[in-house]
Write an enzyme that holds these catalytic residues in place. Structure first.
Site, short mmCIF file in Angstrom:
data_model
loop_
_atom_site.label_atom_id
_atom_site.label_comp_id
_atom_site.label_asym_id
_atom_site.label_seq_id
_atom_site.Cartn_x
_atom_site.Cartn_y
_atom_site.Cartn_z
N ASP A 92 -17.36 -3.62 10.04
CA ASP A 92 -16.27 -3.44 11.00
C ASP A 92 -16.64 -4.22 12.26
OD1 ASP A 92 -13.97 -2.32 12.41
OD2 ASP A 92 -14.05 -0.72 10.92
N ASN B 290 -10.80 -3.40 2.69
CA ASN B 290 -9.99 -2.34 3.27
C ASN B 290 -9.41 -2.69 4.64
OD1 ASN B 290 -9.21 0.66 3.66
ND2 ASN B 290 -10.58 0.25 5.39
N SER C 13 -0.31 -1.42 0.40
CA SER C 13 0.46 -0.42 1.13
C SER C 13 1.77 -0.17 0.39
CB SER C 13 0.75 -0.92 2.55
OG SER C 13 1.72 -0.13 3.20
N TYR D 125 4.27 -7.25 8.78
CA TYR D 125 3.27 -6.41 8.13
C TYR D 125 3.60 -6.26 6.65
CZ TYR D 125 0.66 -2.21 6.81
OH TYR D 125 -0.16 -1.32 6.17
N LYS E 1 1.46 -7.45 3.14
CA LYS E 1 1.08 -6.55 2.05
C LYS E 1 1.69 -7.00 0.71
CE LYS E 1 -1.66 -4.08 4.46
NZ LYS E 1 -3.12 -4.12 4.20
N GLY F 139 0.55 5.52 1.52
CA GLY F 139 1.81 5.75 2.21
C GLY F 139 1.58 6.12 3.66
N VAL F 140 1.99 7.32 4.04
CA VAL F 140 1.86 7.77 5.42
C VAL F 140 0.57 8.59 5.53
CG1 VAL F 140 2.94 9.05 7.29
CG2 VAL F 140 4.36 7.83 5.63
N VAL F 141 -0.45 7.94 6.06
CA VAL F 141 -1.77 8.57 6.17
C VAL F 141 -1.99 9.00 7.62
CG1 VAL F 141 -4.23 8.32 5.66
CG2 VAL F 141 -2.55 6.95 4.41
N GLY F 142 -2.46 10.20 7.81
CA GLY F 142 -2.66 10.73 9.16
C GLY F 142 -3.88 10.13 9.84
N THR F 143 -3.80 8.86 10.22
CA THR F 143 -4.90 8.15 10.87
C THR F 143 -4.42 7.55 12.19
OG1 THR F 143 -4.36 6.06 9.78
CG2 THR F 143 -5.91 7.54 8.64
#
Length: 261
Positions: free
Chosen positions: A38, A91, A144, A157, A161, A188-192
């Site tokens: 990273d 990733n 995605s 975006y 993808k 999908g919709v990830v709580g990040t």
């Protein structure tokens, strides 16, 4: 039955937080030795401590995946430090919420270099190393739901993808004769933090109250809840395992039933 993951070596880009961290924790529980990549050395150090608590070996490497030479250097670091490479997980990526009419060259260049360039260099570097090591390697890319369906205000975006899906299919065909599989996971919709940023940008552009866009998408999920990094990591662990040896060229949705393709 063993999935053959114990003792393997995997590299994860974008490992400092969110989905990347979730993948690292899951693979560490499976006994995988990890190379964490990273841009933030401090955040990587914290994740390294977490994964090492499971008794695996880990190393960190600060790299910008949009720069080809840095990705190749990271691969060399991994092999020299951990002895080999079995799984490459591309990733890392960024989002961009903006109407197509407002996209400027700088916006386009940045997201293309990271989301498409980073995956391209990761595929290249890993495949070259697998062939050098005479390994049946696995390459796993971050796609995605936006790689299966274009979303308003996420046009560029979404385009990146869709490109990841194409790169995954092409690389799977080109490297099949080398016994290298190439697949992608499509959350999908990830709580990040990424979805916090997406929701904030939607709020600024549309005037929607903060949190409303996130809620709207979560409400559309058949399973009735937002996704967690652990949900995504479960699919990545499967694709990394021996059980996925006959799967290649696929971009698999893991979204709780939000998009059907």
């Amino acid at each position: 039955m063993s999935t053959g993951l114990n003792g393997k070596v995997a590299i994860i880009t974008g490992a400092a937080r969110g989905i990347g961290r979730g993948i690292a924790l899951r693979l560490a529980q499976e006994g995988v030795n990890l190379a964490l990549l990273d841009l933030s050395a401090d955040q990587l150090g914290a994740v390294r401590q977490e994964v090492e608590s499971f008794g695996v070996k880990a190393t960190t490497y600060v790299a910008d995946i949009s720069k080809r030479e840095e990705v190749y250097a990271a691969i060399e670091h991994v092999v020299s430090t951990l002895g080999t490479l079995d799984v490459m997980i591309n990733n890392a990526g960024i989002s961009q919420v903006k109407p197509i009419a407002d996209v400027v060259p700088e916006d386009l260049e940045k997201i293309l270099n990271i989301n498409i360039g980073g995956v391209t260099w990761g595929i290249q570097a890993a495949a070259a190393k697998f062939k050098q090591l005479n390994k049946n390697g696995k390459i796993i890319n971050a796609c995605s739901i936006a790689g299966h369906e274009g979303f308003a205000l996420l046009g560029v975006y979404s385009a990146t993808k869709f490109a990841v899906r194409a790169l995954t299919q092409v690389a799977a065909k080109e490297y099949a004769s080398d016994n290298i599989t190439v697949n992608a996971y499509c959350p999908g919709v990830v709580g990040t933090d990424m979805w916090v940023e997406i929701d904030q940008r939607f709020s600024e552009i549309t005037g929607a109250p903060k949190g409303e866009t996130y809620k709207k998408y979560v409400d559309g999920i058949a399973l009735g809840r937002a996704q967690t990094p652990a949900d995504v990591a479960a699919l990545v662990a499967f694709l990394s395992s021996d059980d996925a040896a006959y799967i290649t060229g696929q971009s698999i949705l893991t979204d709780g039933g939000l998009v059907y393709r």
